[in-house]
Motif scaffolding. Structure first.
Motif, PDB file in Angstrom:
ATOM      1  N   LEU A 141      44.340  44.467  28.735  1.00 34.75           N
ATOM      2  CA  LEU A 141      43.807  44.087  27.429  1.00 34.75           C
ATOM      3  C   LEU A 141      42.308  43.848  27.518  1.00 34.75           C
ATOM      4  O   LEU A 141      41.846  42.992  28.261  1.00 34.75           O
ATOM      5  CB  LEU A 141      44.488  42.813  26.914  1.00 34.75           C
ATOM      6  N   GLN A 142      41.564  44.627  26.766  1.00 37.79           N
ATOM      7  CA  GLN A 142      40.124  44.442  26.599  1.00 37.79           C
ATOM      8  C   GLN A 142      39.884  44.126  25.130  1.00 37.79           C
ATOM      9  O   GLN A 142      40.664  44.546  24.267  1.00 37.79           O
ATOM     10  CB  GLN A 142      39.364  45.714  26.997  1.00 37.79           C
ATOM     11  N   HIS A 143      38.808  43.429  24.840  1.00 39.02           N
ATOM     12  CA  HIS A 143      38.539  43.114  23.436  1.00 39.02           C
ATOM     13  C   HIS A 143      37.059  42.849  23.213  1.00 39.02           C
ATOM     14  O   HIS A 143      36.328  42.488  24.138  1.00 39.02           O
ATOM     15  CB  HIS A 143      39.363  41.912  22.959  1.00 39.02           C
ATOM     16  N   SER A 144      36.641  43.039  21.961  1.00 42.27           N
ATOM     17  CA  SER A 144      35.280  42.690  21.569  1.00 42.27           C
ATOM     18  C   SER A 144      35.309  42.189  20.131  1.00 42.27           C
ATOM     19  O   SER A 144      36.163  42.593  19.334  1.00 42.27           O
ATOM     20  CB  SER A 144      34.331  43.880  21.713  1.00 42.27           C
ATOM     21  N   LYS A 192      51.781  50.172  25.535  1.00 40.71           N
ATOM     22  CA  LYS A 192      51.068  51.283  26.176  1.00 40.71           C
ATOM     23  C   LYS A 192      50.908  50.968  27.664  1.00 40.71           C
ATOM     24  O   LYS A 192      50.411  49.894  28.026  1.00 40.71           O
ATOM     25  CB  LYS A 192      49.703  51.452  25.499  1.00 40.71           C
ATOM     26  N   ASP A 193      51.329  51.882  28.516  1.00 40.19           N
ATOM     27  CA  ASP A 193      51.334  51.639  29.963  1.00 40.19           C
ATOM     28  C   ASP A 193      50.010  51.108  30.495  1.00 40.19           C
ATOM     29  O   ASP A 193      49.987  50.171  31.286  1.00 40.19           O
ATOM     30  CB  ASP A 193      51.711  52.909  30.732  1.00 40.19           C
ATOM     31  N   ASN A 194      48.915  51.703  30.077  1.00 45.31           N
ATOM     32  CA  ASN A 194      47.620  51.266  30.593  1.00 45.31           C
ATOM     33  C   ASN A 194      46.888  50.323  29.642  1.00 45.31           C
ATOM     34  O   ASN A 194      45.710  50.053  29.806  1.00 45.31           O
ATOM     35  CB  ASN A 194      46.740  52.462  30.952  1.00 45.31           C
ATOM     36  N   GLY A 195      47.594  49.815  28.620  1.00 45.87           N
ATOM     37  CA  GLY A 195      47.000  48.856  27.692  1.00 45.87           C
ATOM     38  C   GLY A 195      45.951  49.492  26.803  1.00 45.87           C
ATOM     39  O   GLY A 195      46.045  50.660  26.457  1.00 45.87           O
ATOM     40  N   GLY A 196      44.932  48.709  26.448  1.00 45.69           N
ATOM     41  CA  GLY A 196      43.894  49.236  25.582  1.00 45.69           C
ATOM     42  C   GLY A 196      42.922  48.165  25.146  1.00 45.69           C
ATOM     43  O   GLY A 196      42.861  47.072  25.707  1.00 45.69           O
ATOM     44  N   THR A 197      42.177  48.499  24.099  1.00 47.44           N
ATOM     45  CA  THR A 197      41.093  47.650  23.616  1.00 47.44           C
ATOM     46  C   THR A 197      41.295  47.310  22.147  1.00 47.44           C
ATOM     47  O   THR A 197      41.682  48.173  21.355  1.00 47.44           O
ATOM     48  CB  THR A 197      39.743  48.376  23.785  1.00 47.44           C
ATOM     49  N   ILE A 198      41.003  46.078  21.805  1.00 48.56           N
ATOM     50  CA  ILE A 198      40.988  45.631  20.409  1.00 48.56           C
ATOM     51  C   ILE A 198      39.544  45.320  20.050  1.00 48.56           C
ATOM     52  O   ILE A 198      38.857  44.620  20.800  1.00 48.56           O
ATOM     53  CB  ILE A 198      41.857  44.382  20.201  1.00 48.56           C
ATOM     54  N   THR A 199      39.106  45.848  18.929  1.00 51.46           N
ATOM     55  CA  THR A 199      37.764  45.569  18.427  1.00 51.46           C
ATOM     56  C   THR A 199      37.887  44.913  17.063  1.00 51.46           C
ATOM     57  O   THR A 199      38.555  45.443  16.173  1.00 51.46           O
ATOM     58  CB  THR A 199      36.932  46.861  18.302  1.00 51.46           C
ATOM     59  N   ILE A 200      37.257  43.763  16.932  1.00 51.75           N
ATOM     60  CA  ILE A 200      37.194  43.067  15.644  1.00 51.75           C
ATOM     61  C   ILE A 200      35.770  43.244  15.143  1.00 51.75           C
ATOM     62  O   ILE A 200      34.819  42.844  15.821  1.00 51.75           O
ATOM     63  CB  ILE A 200      37.531  41.569  15.802  1.00 51.75           C
ATOM     64  N   ARG A 201      35.632  43.857  13.976  1.00 52.20           N
ATOM     65  CA  ARG A 201      34.307  44.120  13.416  1.00 52.20           C
ATOM     66  C   ARG A 201      34.254  43.545  12.003  1.00 52.20           C
ATOM     67  O   ARG A 201      35.052  43.938  11.149  1.00 52.20           O
ATOM     68  CB  ARG A 201      34.028  45.622  13.399  1.00 52.20           C
ATOM     69  N   ILE A 202      33.304  42.642  11.764  1.00 54.27           N
ATOM     70  CA  ILE A 202      33.199  41.979  10.462  1.00 54.27           C
ATOM     71  C   ILE A 202      31.793  42.205   9.930  1.00 54.27           C
ATOM     72  O   ILE A 202      30.804  41.793  10.558  1.00 54.27           O
ATOM     73  CB  ILE A 202      33.529  40.482  10.581  1.00 54.27           C
ATOM     74  N   THR A 203      31.719  42.872   8.785  1.00 58.36           N
ATOM     75  CA  THR A 203      30.438  43.237   8.203  1.00 58.36           C
ATOM     76  C   THR A 203      30.431  42.966   6.705  1.00 58.36           C
ATOM     77  O   THR A 203      31.487  42.784   6.092  1.00 58.36           O
ATOM     78  CB  THR A 203      30.144  44.736   8.420  1.00 58.36           C
TER      79      THR A 203
END
Length: 184
Positions: free
Chosen positions: A71-74, A106-117
């Motif tokens: 799990l990656q996130h920004s 998902k086997d290799n996970g992934g990334t979540i991006t939260i973008r607020i504009t």
């Protein structure tokens, strides 16, 4: 908050009790922070975006300890919007959905991006993941997303929008659009 989050966190706590006392302390502290903050929110009230993002950050730290490098996130937010009033646990619910339905399977996970504009008179809150994604077929609305749609209309009126979109290349974006007029 999804009960599975609590159960998964408690299972992680048990595991960490045997292997990593420092992480155990951190995860219990973050879980306590989440419950303390959510219990302090009065019924039928909005909270600042900054407060909601604090809850989301604690939640993401717990899930990062649980899922590790999967799990990656920004979080990308216009600082001018930190005082903007939002419905409690809406962003957290969408992040939780992204992890449960997109990243964790998902086997290799992934990334979540939260973008607020803010664009003109609309605040856009997008929670995007590169997980397993959804298809374009009509789907039944779950409790979390159905509740968000209902609460958006209740608090912000008919000008608020909620949508789920398929991301090119895989993944899903959950997007809430709210009139900026509610900032005052």
């Amino acid at each position: 908050m999804n009960p599975h989050f609590l159960f998964n966190t408690l299972n992680s706590i048990i595991e960490l009790g045997y292997t990593n006392h420092k992480k155990l302390e951190m995860i219990v502290t973050k879980l306590s922070n989440i419950f303390r903050k959510t219990l302090a929110i009065p019924d039928n009230t909005l909270i600042s975006l900054e407060t909601e993002l604090g809850l989301v950050a604690d939640y993401l730290e717990i899930e990062s300890m649980r899922l590790g490098s999967r799990l990656q996130h920004s979080i990308e937010v216009d600082p001018e919007l930190l005082a903007f009033p939002v419905i409690p646990l809406t962003i957290e619910t969408l992040v939780e959905n992204a992890i449960i339905h997109g990243i964790a399977p998902k086997d290799n996970g992934g990334t979540i991006t939260i973008r607020i504009t803010k664009n003109d008179s609309i605040v856009s809150i997008a929670i995007c993941d590169d997980g397993i994604g959804i298809d374009d077929k009509p789907r039944k609305t779950g409790f979390g997303t159905g509740s968000i749609s209902t609460r958006l209309r209740y608090y912000y009126g008919e000008n608020a929008r909620f949508s789920l979109k398929v991301r090119a290349g895989g993944g899903t974006c959950a997007i809430m659009e709210v009139p900026y007029e509610y900032a005052t």
